[in-house]
Write a protein that holds these residues in place. Structure first.
Motif, short mmCIF file in Angstrom:
data_model
loop_
_atom_site.label_atom_id
_atom_site.label_comp_id
_atom_site.label_asym_id
_atom_site.label_seq_id
_atom_site.Cartn_x
_atom_site.Cartn_y
_atom_site.Cartn_z
N LEU A 83 20.95 -7.34 27.39
CA LEU A 83 19.75 -7.39 26.57
C LEU A 83 19.75 -8.62 25.67
O LEU A 83 18.73 -8.92 25.04
CB LEU A 83 19.63 -6.12 25.72
N THR A 94 26.71 -2.37 18.04
CA THR A 94 25.42 -2.44 18.72
C THR A 94 25.22 -3.81 19.37
O THR A 94 24.70 -3.90 20.49
CB THR A 94 24.28 -2.16 17.71
N LEU A 138 27.11 -3.75 22.47
CA LEU A 138 26.41 -2.92 23.46
C LEU A 138 25.25 -3.69 24.11
O LEU A 138 25.07 -3.65 25.34
CB LEU A 138 25.88 -1.67 22.77
N THR A 139 24.50 -4.41 23.29
CA THR A 139 23.35 -5.15 23.84
C THR A 139 23.79 -6.34 24.69
O THR A 139 23.12 -6.70 25.66
CB THR A 139 22.41 -5.64 22.72
N PHE A 174 24.40 2.81 29.09
CA PHE A 174 24.63 2.39 27.71
C PHE A 174 23.80 3.31 26.82
O PHE A 174 22.58 3.43 27.01
CB PHE A 174 24.19 0.93 27.48
N PHE A 191 19.71 3.07 30.10
CA PHE A 191 19.76 2.96 28.63
C PHE A 191 19.25 4.24 28.00
O PHE A 191 18.22 4.79 28.40
CB PHE A 191 18.89 1.79 28.15
N ILE A 192 19.99 4.69 27.00
CA ILE A 192 19.53 5.84 26.21
C ILE A 192 19.54 5.41 24.75
O ILE A 192 20.58 4.98 24.23
CB ILE A 192 20.45 7.07 26.40
N PHE A 193 18.38 5.47 24.15
CA PHE A 193 18.25 4.99 22.77
C PHE A 193 18.21 6.19 21.81
O PHE A 193 17.78 7.27 22.18
CB PHE A 193 16.97 4.18 22.61
N ASN A 242 12.16 6.65 22.56
CA ASN A 242 11.22 5.67 23.11
C ASN A 242 10.53 6.13 24.38
O ASN A 242 10.38 5.37 25.34
CB ASN A 242 11.94 4.34 23.39
N ASP A 248 23.03 4.88 22.79
CA ASP A 248 23.18 4.74 21.35
C ASP A 248 22.90 6.10 20.71
O ASP A 248 21.74 6.55 20.69
CB ASP A 248 22.19 3.68 20.84
N ALA A 274 16.32 6.49 19.19
CA ALA A 274 14.89 6.86 19.16
C ALA A 274 14.49 6.86 20.64
O ALA A 274 14.43 5.80 21.26
CB ALA A 274 14.10 5.83 18.39
N ARG A 299 15.55 10.07 32.15
CA ARG A 299 14.96 8.78 32.57
C ARG A 299 16.07 7.76 32.87
O ARG A 299 15.99 7.01 33.85
CB ARG A 299 14.04 8.25 31.47
#
Lengths: 392, 240
Positions: free
Chosen positions: B58, B49, B52-53, B168, B90-92, B96, B170, B94, B158
């Motif tokens: 980020l 992670t 990735l960030t 990117f 970005f795909i999280f 969001n 997660d 959660a 999105r």
């Protein structure tokens, strides 16, 4: 509304949508803003009422210049007496065409139902018509009859309906200072913060009511000037006729403005009102801040996501200011309506001149926008917690 | 010649200061080809992670080099990183999503990051993407009225809305059923082929490995394995 705001802002109205998404919180926020508005309006209304009350007695008179004792000279009703000789000295000036003394005293009027009112008496020479408001000139002549008065129909705590028919030929009797007086007419002045009503009597009746007072020591002196004479220049020239610091000479407008300023900035009442306005503003800022910061905290992950997507600080500032302005713009109106209701109730119950003015409403509206925007700026600090790297 | 979208060289990263300072990445070297699908794997705390960030602009790069779309991120300022992020998706895990925005509006935010535009065209683009992900009937639904899988698909839409150069992700398929998960990853693959969109994702989903071009495994902040994915192997062994 969403489409309209989207066109206006050039983006989705996220602030508006966030507020509408939590109607309970929105209502609480609007109630808070309205409450703060009421606080501010009430304090401003009372302050404005005090200023209006201060101005009313001045408007009874229309002299070109006013001579006041320098002691306590900031207030018409509190000023010390001064020698009537000052008037005769002023009459020497070629541009002074006339002068008249005013005698002021205060007494308590206990009416039949044991209610008491504090009455401000003005004692005037019956032929002082040229120095008073034109509506008073004619009734003033009638005051030459001994023990007669023009009574204030707006006097607080007393039922004045019985005086409505007062006339020189049919005086309405009442008792004051242990003397039997007759009301031969009425005026509508009303009480302020220093008294409950204003009665006008002749100078001779005044001395009967206040035997300790002497005709040689009036409260103020009114001067009339030659038409075309410059009051400022004459005031300066007159001041040179007197010993230093013996009198203060001003136009009525100057004296009125100075007393309003004095009452608002140096007397406890004015300061209390000013303090109340500050408290109202602080309450508004705190309430709006609580709502906006709670909203930021609730959406911190979404804001962090927007940050990750590449939205800049200006975008977030825009959202929070959008929310702040919406809260201010909507919350203002119920606050205004409640304040108007409060003004009317207070005016009805107390006879004080309290009313909404357009400039006050506009000023409070702008102030509400600014206060909510300030809350938004404070709430923005919470945005620092929106860390996009923590989303993963 | 294969174009490189991401080039990581001698990357190290630390958290904390003084005695509390802890190194999260050790001498990481990685080159990701444009249009490829790379999977990062590894146990919890392995540094995937963090990597990735760092690649996703980020975090600030402390030591080493990260070149993203031919721009060096080491010693880059915050504004540059924000500008770069506008080229990323970005795909999280959660999702969001913004709870007060509808599915369509959430996707439109991916377009609005680039400034003012025609709201109608943004809405049409969002509708198209959501329809592609099987949410054509849920355009005006708020996230609260969507299932976990539906929310995740909105989040994917999105991320794709701004036509990013690199995605990117997660665990993007964690909330999706098998069919939806594979469909989403195939969409990434298609974008890689059609637009050259590069995808780097952290996942533990073995189904994804079949579609990955490359699988990179980290342990204790180091790359311990870097191999071609099943997709690449299949492609290279497929009969002509």
């Amino acid at each position: 509304m969403t489409a309209f705001l989207a066109r206006l802002l050039g983006r989705l109205p996220i602030g508006y949508l966030q507020l509408m998404h939590h109607p309970g919180r929105l209502l609480a926020a609007l109630a808070g803003v309205a409450f703060a508005n009421v606080l501010v309006f009430v304090q401003l209304g009372l302050a404005g009422s005090m200023a209006e009350s201060v101005a009313i007695p001045y408007r009874l008179f229309q002299p070109d210049l006013l001579i006041i004792s320098p002691a306590e000279s900031e207030s018409l009703s509190d000023a010390s007496t001064l020698p009537r000789q000052r008037m005769f000295q002023a009459l020497v000036h070629p541009d002074v065409t006339g002068g008249t003394p005013i005698y002021m005293g205060r007494s308590t009027w206990i009416s039949g139902n044991d209610a008491s009112s504090s009455i401000q008496f003005f004692g005037l020479e019956p032929d002082a018509g040229p120095f008073v408001h034109e509506a008073l000139a004619a009734p003033l002549i009638s005051l030459s009859l001994s023990d007669t008065a023009l009574v204030d129909t707006l006097t607080r705590f007393v039922d004045m309906r019985g005086f409505a028919a007062a006339h020189p030929e049919a005086p309405v009797p009442f008792e004051m200072q242990g003397r039997q007086l007759g009301a031969i007419g009425t005026v509508s002045i009303g009480g302020g913060f220093g008294g409950d009503g204003v009665f006008l009597v002749s100078d001779q009746t005044f001395f009967q009511l206040f035997p300790q007072r002497s005709s040689a020591t009036p409260s103020h002196i009114l001067l009339a000037l030659d038409p075309g004479a410059d009051p400022g220049r004459v005031a300066t020239e007159l001041a040179q006729l007197y010993p230093p610091d013996a009198v203060r000479i001003r136009t009525v407008t100057q004296a009125m403005e100075q007393e309003v300023r004095y009452q608002m900035t140096e007397r406890p009442t004015g300061l209390i009102f000013a303090f109340g306005v500050v408290i109202g503003i602080i309450v508004g800022i705190v309430i709006a801040y609580q709502v906006l910061s709670a909203d930021v905290a609730d959406h911190i992950r979404e804001y962090a996501t927007f940050k990750a997507m590449g939205f800049r600080q200006g975008f977030f500032v825009g959202i929070i200011l959008e929310e702040a302005i919406i809260l201010a713009a909507i919350g203002f109106w119920p606050g205004l309506a409640l304040s108007e209701l409060f003004y009317r109730s207070l005016a009805y119950l107390t006879n004080i001149p309290i009313f909404m003015t357009p400039d006050r409403a506009v000023a409070v509206f702008i102030g509400t926008i600014i206060a909510c925007a300030m809350s938004g700026v404070l709430a923005m600090r919470k945005l620092a917690a929106a860390e996009p790297a923590d989303l993963f | 010649m294969t174009e490189t979208a991401i080039e990581v060289t001698a990357l190290e990263h630390f958290f904390g200061d003084g005695e509390a300072r802890k190194q999260a990445l050790f001498d990481v070297n990685l080159a990701v080809a444009r249009g490829s699908l790379t999977v990062l794997m590894g146990p919890s705390g392995s540094g995937k992670t963090t990597l990735l960030t760092l690649m996703g602009c980020l975090r600030e790069v402390h030591a080493g080099s990260v070149r993203l779309l031919d721009r060096e991120l080491f010693q880059s300022d915050e504004i540059s990183r924000i500008d770069m992020r506008r080229r990323l998706g970005f795909i999280f895990q959660a999702h969001n999503l913004h709870d007060s925005l509808t599915a369509r509006q959430n996707v439109m935010m991916g377009l609005q990051v680039h400034g003012r535009g025609d709201p109608k065209r943004h809405a049409l683009a969002a509708d198209h993407l959501l329809d592609l992900l099987g949410l054509g009937q849920r355009l005006d639904y708020l996230p609260g009225n969507l299932s976990g899988g539906q929310k995740q698909r909105v989040a994917i839409a999105r991320a794709l809305a701004s036509n990013p150069d690199i995605i990117f992700a997660d665990e993007p398929t964690a909330a999706l059923d098998k069919v939806s998960g594979l469909a989403a990853v195939r969409l990434f693959k298609d974008l890689g082929r059609a637009r050259g969109t590069t995808t780097v994702m952290v996942t533990h989903d073995p189904r994804i490995l079949d579609l990955a071009d490359r699988v990179v495994t980290l342990e204790d902040g180091r790359i311990v394995e870097d191999r071609a994915g099943t997709a690449r192997n299949n492609a290279s062994t497929a009969p002509a």
